[in-house]
Design a protein around this motif. Structure first.
Motif: not given
Length: 316
Positions: A9-11, A20-21, A26-32, A54-55
Motif C-alpha cells: 500500500i505504501v508503494t 509500477r509498484a 519485484h512482484l507480478v501485478q495480481p500479487a500486489v 492513477g491510484m
C-alpha cells in the motif's frame, strides 16, 4: 495484516500505479492487487480509488499509508540496531534542520557521522521551525533544531545559540554587516515577509511594536529562498537570520545589516522527545550535531551567532 501488505500500500500510494509498484517490489501485478484487496477486506474499507491520474488513497487509505510507512521505518530501524558489528553503534536517525542552517551543517554532520559511526544512516529533513516541531510531535523526527522554544511536557529543548536577525536589501541599498540599521529605517521600505503565524514573523512583528512603527508588507511567503529572490528583483526589503543571507552578501548580490533599535535575536535549540527509549544512534548524532553547531560559531562561519549563554539578555 503483514509486512508485504504494508509495503504494497505504501508503494502504490507513492507511485500511483499497481503496475509500477509491482515492478519496484519485484512482484507480478495480481500479487500486489491481491495484497491490497486482502487488507481492504480485513479492515472493511476501501483503501484506494482509481482516478484519471492513477491510484489515489481514500481518506482511510491515507491514514493506513501514513501508519504503514512509520511501521516499516521502525522495523528497518530495529533491523539496523540489532545487527551491528561488535562494539559499533548502528541505526537510522531522522534529523530536522532549519532551512537557514542546512547549508552550514548538513555536509559536515554527514561527513563526521560517516567517519566515526559508519553503521549510522542519516535522514535529513529541512523546513521552517513550525513544520519541524509538528513532525517531531508526530514521531517523524528523532531530533531537530528549532527556535524560540522552551521545553514542554513532551519535548526537551537544549539551548545552543542565539542569532541576530538582519535587514536584507538590494545591493544598491548599501547596507553593511558592521553597521546595524535601525528598525524604523527598515520599516520605511516595502517588505517581503514570512507569512503571518510563522515564528520569525512573530519576532519581527513584536519588534515593530517596540519600535512604534507600522510595516508595509507587500508580499508574504513561507520560503526563505523566495524572500531573497524577491529582494533581488527589487520588490522590497526583508528580514532574515544572518546565516540565511551570508552567502549572497559575500557574493555582493544583496546587502544586509544587523537590526537595531531594537536588535532582534532568535534562540536555536536542539529538541527531542522527552519520553521513551533513546537509541544509541540518536545519542551520537545529537552529540555530533551540537559539536558542529559549536564549531560553526567558534570558527566564525555562523554570522551574528553567539553561544546561548553568551548572548545579550532581554532581547526579542
Amino acid at each position: 495484516m503483514d509486512v508485504k501488505q504494508l509495503k504494497a500500500i505504501v508503494t502504490v500510494a507513492e507511485v500511483g500505479s499497481v503496475t509500477r509498484a509491482a515492478e519496484l517490489l519485484h512482484l507480478v501485478q495480481p500479487a500486489v492487487t491481491r495484497q491490497i484487496r486482502t487488507l481492504e477486506q480485513e479492515l472493511g474499507v476501501p483503501l484506494f480509488e482509481r482516478t484519471a491520474q492513477g491510484m489515489r488513497p481514500t481518506g482511510a487509505g491515507a491514514i493506513m499509508v501514513d501508519r504503514a510507512r512509520r511501521a516499516l521505518g521502525e522495523l528497518e530501524r530495529a533491523r539496523a540496531e540489532v545487527r551491528p558489528a561488535p562494539g559499533a553503534v548502528a541505526g537510522i536517525v531522522t534529523i530536522g534542520l532549519l532551512e537557514s542552517t542546512s547549508d552550514l551543517l548538513a555536509e559536515p554532520l554527514v561527513s563526521a557521522i560517516a567517519h566515526h559511526h559508519p553503521g549510522v544512516r542519516l535522514r535529513l529533513m529541512t523546513a521552517y521551525s513550525g513544520h519541524l516541531q509538528q513532525w517531531l510531535d508526530d514521531g517523524d523526527l528523532d531530533l531537530t533544531l528549532l527556535y524560540n522554544l522552551d521545553s514542554t511536557p513532551s519535548l526537551s529543548a537544549r539551548p545552543l545559540v542565539r542569532e541576530r536577525l538582519w535587514a536584507v536589501a538590494p545591493a544598491s541599498a548599501g547596507l553593511c554587516v558592521d553597521r546595524p540599521v535601525p528598525f524604523a529605517e527598515v520599516a520605511g521600505h516595502p517588505l517581503v515577509m514570512p507569512a503571518s503565524g510563522h515564528a520569525l514573523r512573530s519576532l519581527i512583528d513584536a519588534a515593530a511594536v517596540r519600535a512604534g512603527v507600522d510595516l508595509e508588507v507587500v508580499v508574504q511567503t513561507n520560503s526563505m529562498r523566495l524572500q531573497k529572490r524577491l529582494v533581488l528583483a527589487g520588490q522590497g526589503w526583508t528580514v532574515l537570520p544572518g546565516l540565511g543571507a551570508a552567502e549572497e552578501v559575500t557574493r555582493g548580490t544583496i546587502s544586509a545589516a544587523p537590526l537595531s533599535e531594537p536588535d532582534v535575536w532568535r534562540s536555536i535549540v536542539l529538541a527531542a522527545p522527552r519520553f521513551g527509549r533513546t537509541p544509541p544512534a540518536v545519542d551520537v548524532v545529537a552529540q555530533e550535531l551540537v559539536r558542529q553547531v559549536n564549531l560553526a560559531v567558534a570558527q566564525g562561519r555562523w554570522p551574528s551567532a553567539v553561544q546561548d549563554a553568551d548572548a545579550p539578555a532581554g532581547r526579542a
